[in-house]
Design an enzyme around this catalytic site. Structure first.
Site, PDB file in Angstrom:
ATOM      1  N   SER A 182      64.249  88.853  39.099  1.00 51.90           N
ATOM      2  CA  SER A 182      64.237  87.881  38.014  1.00 51.90           C
ATOM      3  C   SER A 182      65.350  88.079  36.999  1.00 51.90           C
ATOM      4  O   SER A 182      65.718  87.148  36.294  1.00 51.90           O
ATOM      5  CB  SER A 182      62.885  87.915  37.311  1.00 51.90           C
ATOM      6  OG  SER A 182      62.625  89.214  36.827  1.00 51.90           O
ATOM      7  N   HIS A 210      59.591  84.383  41.549  1.00 48.57           N
ATOM      8  CA  HIS A 210      60.699  83.467  41.243  1.00 48.57           C
ATOM      9  C   HIS A 210      61.202  82.727  42.484  1.00 48.57           C
ATOM     10  O   HIS A 210      62.155  81.952  42.385  1.00 48.57           O
ATOM     11  CB  HIS A 210      61.858  84.220  40.587  1.00 48.57           C
ATOM     12  CG  HIS A 210      61.631  84.497  39.133  1.00 48.57           C
ATOM     13  ND1 HIS A 210      61.923  83.587  38.153  1.00 48.57           N
ATOM     14  CD2 HIS A 210      61.114  85.579  38.503  1.00 48.57           C
ATOM     15  CE1 HIS A 210      61.616  84.101  36.972  1.00 48.57           C
ATOM     16  NE2 HIS A 210      61.113  85.305  37.161  1.00 48.57           N
ATOM     17  N   LYS A 241      55.418  79.632  37.265  1.00 47.66           N
ATOM     18  CA  LYS A 241      56.862  79.385  37.199  1.00 47.66           C
ATOM     19  C   LYS A 241      57.150  78.006  37.790  1.00 47.66           C
ATOM     20  O   LYS A 241      56.870  76.994  37.153  1.00 47.66           O
ATOM     21  CB  LYS A 241      57.617  80.534  37.844  1.00 47.66           C
ATOM     22  CG  LYS A 241      57.516  81.751  36.931  1.00 47.66           C
ATOM     23  CD  LYS A 241      58.092  83.024  37.439  1.00 47.66           C
ATOM     24  CE  LYS A 241      57.957  84.095  36.364  1.00 47.66           C
ATOM     25  NZ  LYS A 241      57.719  85.414  36.877  1.00 47.66           N
TER      26      LYS A 241
HETATM   27  C1  LIG Z   1      56.934  86.483  36.262  1.00 45.14           C
HETATM   28  C2  LIG Z   1      56.667  87.505  37.276  1.00 45.14           C
HETATM   29  C3  LIG Z   1      55.370  87.989  37.457  1.00 45.14           C
HETATM   30  C4  LIG Z   1      54.249  87.605  36.543  1.00 45.14           C
HETATM   31  O1  LIG Z   1      53.814  86.299  36.775  1.00 45.14           O
HETATM   32  P1  LIG Z   1      52.796  85.644  35.725  1.00 45.14           P
HETATM   33  O2  LIG Z   1      52.115  84.599  36.511  1.00 45.14           O
HETATM   34  O3  LIG Z   1      53.619  85.113  34.603  1.00 45.14           O
HETATM   35  O4  LIG Z   1      51.877  86.720  35.281  1.00 45.14           O
HETATM   36  C5  LIG Z   1      55.149  88.888  38.477  1.00 45.14           C
HETATM   37  N1  LIG Z   1      56.144  89.303  39.277  1.00 45.14           N
HETATM   38  C6  LIG Z   1      57.403  88.871  39.121  1.00 45.14           C
HETATM   39  C7  LIG Z   1      58.460  89.340  40.053  1.00 45.14           C
HETATM   40  C8  LIG Z   1      57.710  87.963  38.103  1.00 45.14           C
HETATM   41  O5  LIG Z   1      58.954  87.537  37.953  1.00 45.14           O
END
Ligand SMILES: *Cc1c(COP(=O)(O)O)cnc(C)c1O
Length: 393
Positions: A182, A210, A241
């Site tokens: 990310s 992502h 996301k």
């Molecule tokens: C954003 C993210 C998460 C967390 O996701 P949420 O649904 O916002 O809790 C977990 N792992 C990765 C790699 C992320 O980028």
């Protein structure tokens, strides 16, 4: 008064002194290409709303209808008080979309990792973890009690070296990697990683937060991108996301999903996402299954923006996805760049330690299908102006 809490203010002051204190902006509007931030209308280059689904009329309508029918809350933990049909429907739809046997949803992607890893490994086991894995993977690994052995970022050969080094010292082995990283927007070499884990009979888990809705055919994720269906044991994802809502998911073979329903602690001891959110997620799957239009537009926008940034002389790092890091070095410069962009009407946050390594501070631009070409051009003009002013380009 005792002094037992003095350390808190000292820590906060030291964050401020080192430019690492995060001043969180206040949003006064729905997600979209433009936002009201601290009372001002600005171009949104920050959110993970890749496909513009966070305020999409189809999702909003699905949530509204469900809200009237099911109310606002799930009532209790699913394993104790029963699970709503909607949650099961979403899980079936996600499994079909991703081409796996089964799926289970959690309250967030963070929870999905914290739920899954300790259910798969324990104190006699070992985890092989990419050194740049997401914080929620790291926390899940720590919580499991398994030994954690890091391998060099996105390096399958180093993974093999670490597995061999630990041969014979563990009961179960589990390799874990982010799918899309990310902070840099690069991809795990999942095909090469699979070759290694398969050769050494180690379980393989990928966190595709992502990549979900972004990479693979029509946004089916990184396993689809590499054509590794049925080979990656556990795929973690998020519904917060590209899906635009909130929630986490795990997709995989039906035995693993059944095991998580029995043993994943956030499933057993924490209530599920609200029904209206679940309905919105189902509407997101509907959209993704019907058309690739939004995913295609996301990539067109991302490719255009990145090419223009590079032409201007910005360093956009290793990104091969819509995540566009603009590498600036020291945290204070990145923070100043972000403030100046805001003055130009562009909301793009700086990221510094501990989110990224020391000395690798950056602005991270998140491109979305919600952006029009004019939006992107306006953003590019602001980057050019601030970049010249701060002598970055
Ligand atoms: C954003 C993210 C998460 C967390 O996701 P949420 O649904 O916002 O809790 C977990 N792992 C990765 C790699 C992320 O980028």
């Amino acid at each position: 008064m005792g002094k037992r809490l003095d350390w808190v203010q000292e820590e906060l002051d030291s964050l401020k002194a080192s430019g690492l204190y995060n001043r969180i902006r206040t949003l006064g509007s729905a997600q979209g290409a433009w936002l009201i931030v601290d009372g001002r209308k600005v171009l949104n280059f920050c959110s993970n709303n890749y496909l513009g689904l966070a305020n999409h009329p189809k999702l909003v309508e699905a949530a509204r209808e469900t809200l009237l029918k099911y109310g606002v809350g799930p009532g209790a933990v699913r394993s104790i008080a029963g699970t709503m049909d909607l949650h099961l429907e979403l899980e079936q739809r996600l499994a079909k979309f991703k081409g796996v046997e089964a799926a289970i949803t959690f309250q967030s992607g963070f929870n999905a990792n914290v739920a899954t890893i300790p259910a798969l490994v324990g104190k006699d086991d070992v985890i092989f973890s990419d050194e740049l894995n997401h914080a929620s993977i790291i926390d899940g690994c720590r919580l499991s009690g398994a030994r954690i052995e890091k391998f060099a970022h996105a390096d399958a050969a180093d993974l093999e070296r670490v597995i061999r080094q630990n041969a014979g010292t563990y009961r179960r082995g589990l390799a874990i990697t982010d799918g899309v990283f990310s902070m840099d927007g690069d991809l795990a070499p999942l095909d090469k990683i699979y070759e290694v884990t398969n050769r050494y009979d180690v379980m393989l888990m990928v966190d595709d937060a992502h990549g979900e809705g972004v990479v693979g055919r029509g946004g089916r994720g990184i396993v689809d991108h590499y054509g590794l269906h049925g080979k990656v044991d556990v795929e973690v994802g998020t519904l917060s996301k590209a899906f635009g809502v909130v929630g986490g998911l795990v997709a995989g073979n039906s035995q693993i999903i059944e095991w998580l329903r029995q043993r994943a602690r956030p499933f057993l001891f924490s209530s599920a996402t609200p029904p209206a959110d679940v309905a919105a997620c189902i509407a997101a799957v509907d959209l993704l299954e019907t058309s690739t239009e939004l995913v295609d537009r996301l990539w067109e926008n991302a490719n255009y923006f990145k090419a223009q940034m590079r032409d201007m002389g910005f360093n956009t790092g290793q990104s091969v996805t819509p995540i566009t890091p603009v590498m600036l070095g020291e945290a204070p410069l990145a923070q100043q760049f972000s403030r100046e962009l805001f003055e130009e009407g562009v909301f793009a946050m700086s990221l510094g330690f501990p989110t990224v390594p020391q000395g690798k501070a950056r602005i991270r631009v998140m491109i979305s299908a919600a952006h029009s070409r004019e939006d992107l051009d306006q953003g590019l003009a602001a980057f050019k102006k601030v970049g010249k002013k701060l002598k970055v380009i």
